[in-house]
Motif scaffolding. Structure first.
Motif, PDB file in Angstrom:
ATOM      1  N   GLU A 165       0.897  -1.027  -0.024  1.00  0.00           N
ATOM      2  CA  GLU A 165      -0.097  -0.042   0.057  1.00  0.00           C
ATOM      3  C   GLU A 165       0.840   1.280   0.024  1.00  0.00           C
ATOM      4  O   GLU A 165       0.171   2.231  -0.294  1.00  0.00           O
ATOM      5  N   ILE A 166       2.027   1.042   0.353  1.00  0.00           N
ATOM      6  CA  ILE A 166       2.911   2.182   0.255  1.00  0.00           C
ATOM      7  C   ILE A 166       3.604   2.408  -1.029  1.00  0.00           C
ATOM      8  O   ILE A 166       4.475   1.507  -1.434  1.00  0.00           O
ATOM      9  N   GLU A 167       3.129   3.488  -1.875  1.00  0.00           N
ATOM     10  CA  GLU A 167       3.743   3.692  -3.359  1.00  0.00           C
ATOM     11  C   GLU A 167       4.962   4.017  -3.297  1.00  0.00           C
ATOM     12  O   GLU A 167       5.521   4.938  -2.472  1.00  0.00           O
ATOM     13  N   THR A 168       5.842   3.834  -4.448  1.00  0.00           N
ATOM     14  CA  THR A 168       7.026   4.344  -4.722  1.00  0.00           C
ATOM     15  C   THR A 168       6.747   4.987  -6.080  1.00  0.00           C
ATOM     16  O   THR A 168       5.800   4.828  -7.158  1.00  0.00           O
ATOM     17  N   GLY A 169       7.775   6.135  -6.418  1.00  0.00           N
ATOM     18  CA  GLY A 169       7.482   6.986  -7.494  1.00  0.00           C
ATOM     19  C   GLY A 169       7.095   8.411  -7.191  1.00  0.00           C
ATOM     20  O   GLY A 169       7.358   8.789  -6.233  1.00  0.00           O
ATOM     21  N   SER A 170       6.931   9.354  -8.187  1.00  0.00           N
ATOM     22  CA  SER A 170       6.808  10.555  -8.346  1.00  0.00           C
ATOM     23  C   SER A 170       5.305  10.975  -7.825  1.00  0.00           C
ATOM     24  O   SER A 170       4.421  10.271  -7.835  1.00  0.00           O
ATOM     25  N   PHE A 171       5.461  12.174  -6.773  1.00  0.00           N
ATOM     26  CA  PHE A 171       4.068  12.561  -6.273  1.00  0.00           C
ATOM     27  C   PHE A 171       4.029  13.991  -6.597  1.00  0.00           C
ATOM     28  O   PHE A 171       5.082  14.700  -6.642  1.00  0.00           O
ATOM     29  N   SER A 172       2.838  14.723  -6.545  1.00  0.00           N
ATOM     30  CA  SER A 172       2.994  16.190  -6.670  1.00  0.00           C
ATOM     31  C   SER A 172       1.504  16.438  -6.027  1.00  0.00           C
ATOM     32  O   SER A 172       0.598  15.778  -6.362  1.00  0.00           O
ATOM     33  N   ARG A 173       1.463  17.154  -5.255  1.00  0.00           N
ATOM     34  CA  ARG A 173       0.362  17.796  -4.619  1.00  0.00           C
ATOM     35  C   ARG A 173       0.176  19.319  -4.308  1.00  0.00           C
ATOM     36  O   ARG A 173       1.064  19.853  -3.761  1.00  0.00           O
ATOM     37  N   ALA A 174      -1.086  20.053  -4.795  1.00  0.00           N
ATOM     38  CA  ALA A 174      -1.160  21.206  -4.675  1.00  0.00           C
ATOM     39  C   ALA A 174      -2.049  21.822  -3.560  1.00  0.00           C
ATOM     40  O   ALA A 174      -3.181  21.035  -3.652  1.00  0.00           O
ATOM     41  N   ILE A 175      -2.008  22.612  -2.536  1.00  0.00           N
ATOM     42  CA  ILE A 175      -2.849  22.642  -1.691  1.00  0.00           C
ATOM     43  C   ILE A 175      -3.039  24.145  -1.470  1.00  0.00           C
ATOM     44  O   ILE A 175      -2.343  25.203  -1.538  1.00  0.00           O
ATOM     45  N   ALA A 176      -4.409  24.458  -1.702  1.00  0.00           N
ATOM     46  CA  ALA A 176      -4.896  25.953  -1.608  1.00  0.00           C
ATOM     47  C   ALA A 176      -4.941  26.329  -0.012  1.00  0.00           C
ATOM     48  O   ALA A 176      -5.526  25.374   0.903  1.00  0.00           O
ATOM     49  N   LEU A 177      -4.185  27.343   0.126  1.00  0.00           N
ATOM     50  CA  LEU A 177      -3.957  27.767   1.509  1.00  0.00           C
ATOM     51  C   LEU A 177      -5.297  28.574   2.037  1.00  0.00           C
ATOM     52  O   LEU A 177      -5.680  29.562   1.224  1.00  0.00           O
ATOM     53  N   PRO A 178      -5.915  28.236   3.023  1.00  0.00           N
ATOM     54  CA  PRO A 178      -7.029  28.738   3.837  1.00  0.00           C
ATOM     55  C   PRO A 178      -6.969  30.222   4.063  1.00  0.00           C
ATOM     56  O   PRO A 178      -7.876  31.017   4.481  1.00  0.00           O
ATOM     57  N   VAL A 179      -5.584  30.859   4.555  1.00  0.00           N
ATOM     58  CA  VAL A 179      -5.435  32.213   4.898  1.00  0.00           C
ATOM     59  C   VAL A 179      -4.108  32.792   3.638  1.00  0.00           C
ATOM     60  O   VAL A 179      -3.159  31.877   3.614  1.00  0.00           O
ATOM     61  N   LYS A 180      -4.058  34.115   3.973  1.00  0.00           N
ATOM     62  CA  LYS A 180      -2.812  34.718   3.163  1.00  0.00           C
ATOM     63  C   LYS A 180      -1.333  34.246   4.135  1.00  0.00           C
ATOM     64  O   LYS A 180      -1.763  34.728   5.238  1.00  0.00           O
ATOM     65  N   VAL A 181      -0.469  34.060   3.425  1.00  0.00           N
ATOM     66  CA  VAL A 181       0.699  33.760   4.192  1.00  0.00           C
ATOM     67  C   VAL A 181       1.917  34.799   3.627  1.00  0.00           C
ATOM     68  O   VAL A 181       1.664  35.082   2.469  1.00  0.00           O
ATOM     69  N   ASP A 182       2.879  34.900   4.391  1.00  0.00           N
ATOM     70  CA  ASP A 182       4.213  35.591   3.797  1.00  0.00           C
ATOM     71  C   ASP A 182       5.232  34.766   3.232  1.00  0.00           C
ATOM     72  O   ASP A 182       5.760  33.698   3.810  1.00  0.00           O
ATOM     73  N   ALA A 183       5.071  34.795   2.010  1.00  0.00           N
ATOM     74  CA  ALA A 183       5.936  33.786   1.346  1.00  0.00           C
ATOM     75  C   ALA A 183       7.410  33.780   1.652  1.00  0.00           C
ATOM     76  O   ALA A 183       8.207  32.990   1.418  1.00  0.00           O
TER      77      ALA A 183
END
Length: 152
Positions: A102-120
């Motif tokens: 169940e633990i996958e190998t390989g490439s992954f990508s995840r984009a997360i919409a942030l719930p508040v404004k942050v200082d980059a």
């Protein structure tokens, strides 16, 4: 006496047509899965994560077992945090026969919409014991401030 026109009637819809469309989609999905082969990695490996908020910061934690810090790429653009990386197969797995995997190998990508404004400019990341912790400081516009009330 009202006249019923034949062109005013709704057209007959085949109720099985939607099921056939879903079946064809599932067939295509399973075909593309098996064409890649069981031994190859799939691109849809997403790490499980938690996002929580403190008074002045937003914290993202992600489960990333067997991932090295050198194999991670974190970026922030606007209100979106992107976590990309790859999980390599363990080198001692050559003669292993899995009963469950169940633990996958390989490439992954995840984009997360942030719930508040942050200082980059104020972002920190730490990888320890397979857990990635990303600390994002909130932008000054959304940080709560205490307002003093003056008396006369």
């Amino acid at each position: 006496m009202p006249y019923v026109r034949f062109i005013d009637r709704p057209t007959f819809r085949n109720p099985w047509a939607e099921f056939e469309r879903i079946r064809q989609g599932l067939d295509e999905l399973s075909r593309s899965y098996f064409e890649k082969g069981e031994g190859q990695s799939r691109a849809n490996v997403y790490p499980a994560l938690n996002i929580y908020e403190e008074a002045d910061r937003l914290i993202v934690t992600a489960e990333l077992p067997w991932v090295k810090a050198a194999d991670l790429d974190l970026s922030i653009e606007g209100d979106t945090l992107t976590i990309q990386g790859k999980r390599e197969r363990k080198p001692d797995e050559s003669g292993v026969s899995y009963h469950r995997r169940e633990i996958e190998t390989g490439s992954f990508s995840r984009a997360i919409a942030l719930p508040v404004k942050v200082d980059a400019e104020q972002v920190g990341a730490r990888l320890a014991n397979g857990m990635l912790t990303i600390t994002l400081m909130k932008a000054s516009a959304v940080t709560p401030r205490q307002i003093q009330v003056a008396t006369e």
